[in-house]
Write a protein that holds these residues in place. Structure first.
Motif, short mmCIF file in Angstrom:
data_model
loop_
_atom_site.label_atom_id
_atom_site.label_comp_id
_atom_site.label_asym_id
_atom_site.label_seq_id
_atom_site.Cartn_x
_atom_site.Cartn_y
_atom_site.Cartn_z
N MET A 22 -2.18 0.68 -4.20
CA MET A 22 -2.23 1.95 -4.55
C MET A 22 -2.22 2.02 -6.16
O MET A 22 -3.02 2.70 -6.86
CB MET A 22 -1.36 2.79 -3.85
CG MET A 22 -1.35 2.83 -2.45
SD MET A 22 -3.01 3.83 -2.17
CE MET A 22 -3.60 2.80 -0.52
N THR A 65 0.83 -1.20 -0.06
CA THR A 65 -0.03 -0.09 0.00
C THR A 65 0.89 1.21 0.11
O THR A 65 0.63 2.06 0.66
CB THR A 65 -0.86 0.01 1.29
OG1 THR A 65 -0.31 -0.21 2.47
CG2 THR A 65 -1.92 -1.13 1.20
N LEU A 91 -6.77 6.00 -0.48
CA LEU A 91 -6.89 6.39 -1.83
C LEU A 91 -7.19 7.81 -2.15
O LEU A 91 -6.27 8.48 -2.69
CB LEU A 91 -7.73 5.51 -2.72
CG LEU A 91 -7.37 4.26 -3.05
CD1 LEU A 91 -8.41 3.37 -3.42
CD2 LEU A 91 -5.99 4.00 -3.69
N VAL A 143 2.45 4.82 -1.05
CA VAL A 143 1.67 5.67 -2.03
C VAL A 143 2.81 6.19 -3.13
O VAL A 143 2.46 6.76 -4.11
CB VAL A 143 1.09 6.73 -1.53
CG1 VAL A 143 -0.10 6.16 -0.38
CG2 VAL A 143 2.17 7.51 -0.33
#
Lengths: 274, 274
Positions: free
Chosen positions: A90, A69, B23, A71
């Motif tokens: 992501m 996950t 997100l 970013v």
């Protein structure tokens, strides 16, 4: 079959853990060995993680799975180099979102918090303080401030549910344990009567309650099956007379009890976690 | 720009909420109006959800976004019919996982829990009970049972962090508030000394502590900036002398404090949520 799974996060890893659990629980035949690697937020750390994964891959019959996950695009690209099946959460959704929204995602790992998050933090902390103060019928004087009040017999799951709702959603949740006198009277205690629209009633199978209470006070009258049956019967009759929303918690998790309460009382929420 | 977002879950919606937050927080220029729709577990409910989304789409300048975590393929297919950009989380990752693992995903929405989950549930509940009993130095007799013990001055975030770790990971977490006598002595309280390897020290900027305490006891000596500066200085000196792992919580969320504690003390975890 045993499969190694690495959850790789640049922050707390909690999103990755939840998602992994949702996905992997669909595969009943596989046994997963899951490791969460948190705060992986530099290229150096990603490189170390890749080495760790490669070591495990060397000794595994099936390639490890990585659920990432991260970013930052550069870190995500580096993670792809690991000798593993890399599911890049992501990456999979940020690109479509950029297209839908017509603007670029700006990585923010969420380490520094703005004023909005400070307020959110404060709201959750105040809510937890409130939940603990108003736990188990403790302080009964601020029920007008409550967003909801859980009622049920002793050990029916009120405390963890209150704390969970406070922590997760910043809601003010009190809880009130129905004791012998309340049950014998067959009426709601006076302190609850002005707030019936905020009440959410928890009930439980007497056998399950018996098991839970036995662990706390083994062999006591309080824990006996007869006592549990008696209390649950009286409590349920009371809930029905008052037409309270009732939830049988016997086979539910705290999260399920909490979100059912929100849904049945129609309480709108905003998830408050970072 | 305002964008409507629907989180559609067949269960509690908590996974969808966390993922959406990760997100969407990358898009700073967009304001999102987020609604969580929980327990959408039949075709009829998905159809109703689609109608609700279509209504909103009619009155929006940009198409709504749907983030779905439905596990049942038939429900996922139905959700695609909504007049929205549908991001199908389970769909996106279950198919690659099926290929990797060489077996089919078997949808299980997680409404009924097996014995394994009952044990997990019990472990978390026991841990929450322990955290509340051992909150604020309350009961100091079972520290040998603790997985970790948080220390810090009053209002430095110990209680919510303890409860969070208990709830999320089923860990036994005690917390001990350093009071005037502890700080003046310059030594760890005797009850903590046998457990220094379990201690995790929380510190905080005096200005932030002052703000937090002011809200609790406005204008008190306890809340004064001078007192906060004094306590924090003494506490930090003590932590350094004892070489405890120290975490500055001033700009961290509870989740971040909790996961840093796990990381720095090297406590292995298994996420326990359903």
């Amino acid at each position: 079959m045993k499969c190694h799974v690495f959850l790789v996060s640049d922050s707390t890893g909690i999103t990755a853990e939840r998602l992994a659990q949702s996905l992997l629980s669909q595969f009943h035949e596989v046994s997963f060995d899951i490791r969460t690697l948190r705060y992986i937020d530099t290229l150096e750390k990603v490189t170390q993680v890749c080495q760790q994964i490669d070591q495990v891959a060397l000794h595994s019959s099936i390639k490890p799975i990585v659920i990432g996950t991260l970013v930052d695009g550069r870190l995500r690209a580096r993670l792809q180099a690991a000798n593993a099946h890399v599911l890049d959460i992501m990456g999979a959704f940020l690109t479509p979102l950029e297209e839908i929204l017509g603007c670029q995602a700006t990585p923010s790992v969420g380490l520094t918090h703005g004023q909005g998050e400070q307020d959110t933090y404060k709201q959750r902390m105040d809510a937890v303080t409130y939940a603990l103060l108003h736990d188990d019928g403790g302080v009964q004087s601020h029920y007008e401030r409550a967003d909801l009040i859980l009622v049920g017999v002793s050990r029916s799951g009120k405390t963890p549910t209150s704390v969970y709702l406070a922590m997760q959603y910043g809601l003010y949740v009190a809880n009130y344990p129905l004791v012998e006198e309340d049950l014998a009277s067959g009426e709601l205690p006076g302190v609850l009567r002005p707030h019936t629209n905020k009440l959410f009633a928890l009930t439980i199978l007497p056998e399950r309650l018996h098991t839970i209470r036995e662990e706390r006070r083994h062999g006591s009258e309080y824990a006996s099956l007869a006592q549990c049956q008696h209390e649950v019967r009286q409590a349920e009759a009371l809930f029905r007379r008052q037409r309270l929303p009732i939830c049988d918690v016997s086979r539910l998790s705290v999260e399920e009890i909490a979100t059912r309460a929100l849904q049945q009382l129609g309480i709108p929420t905003r998830a408050l976690h970072p």
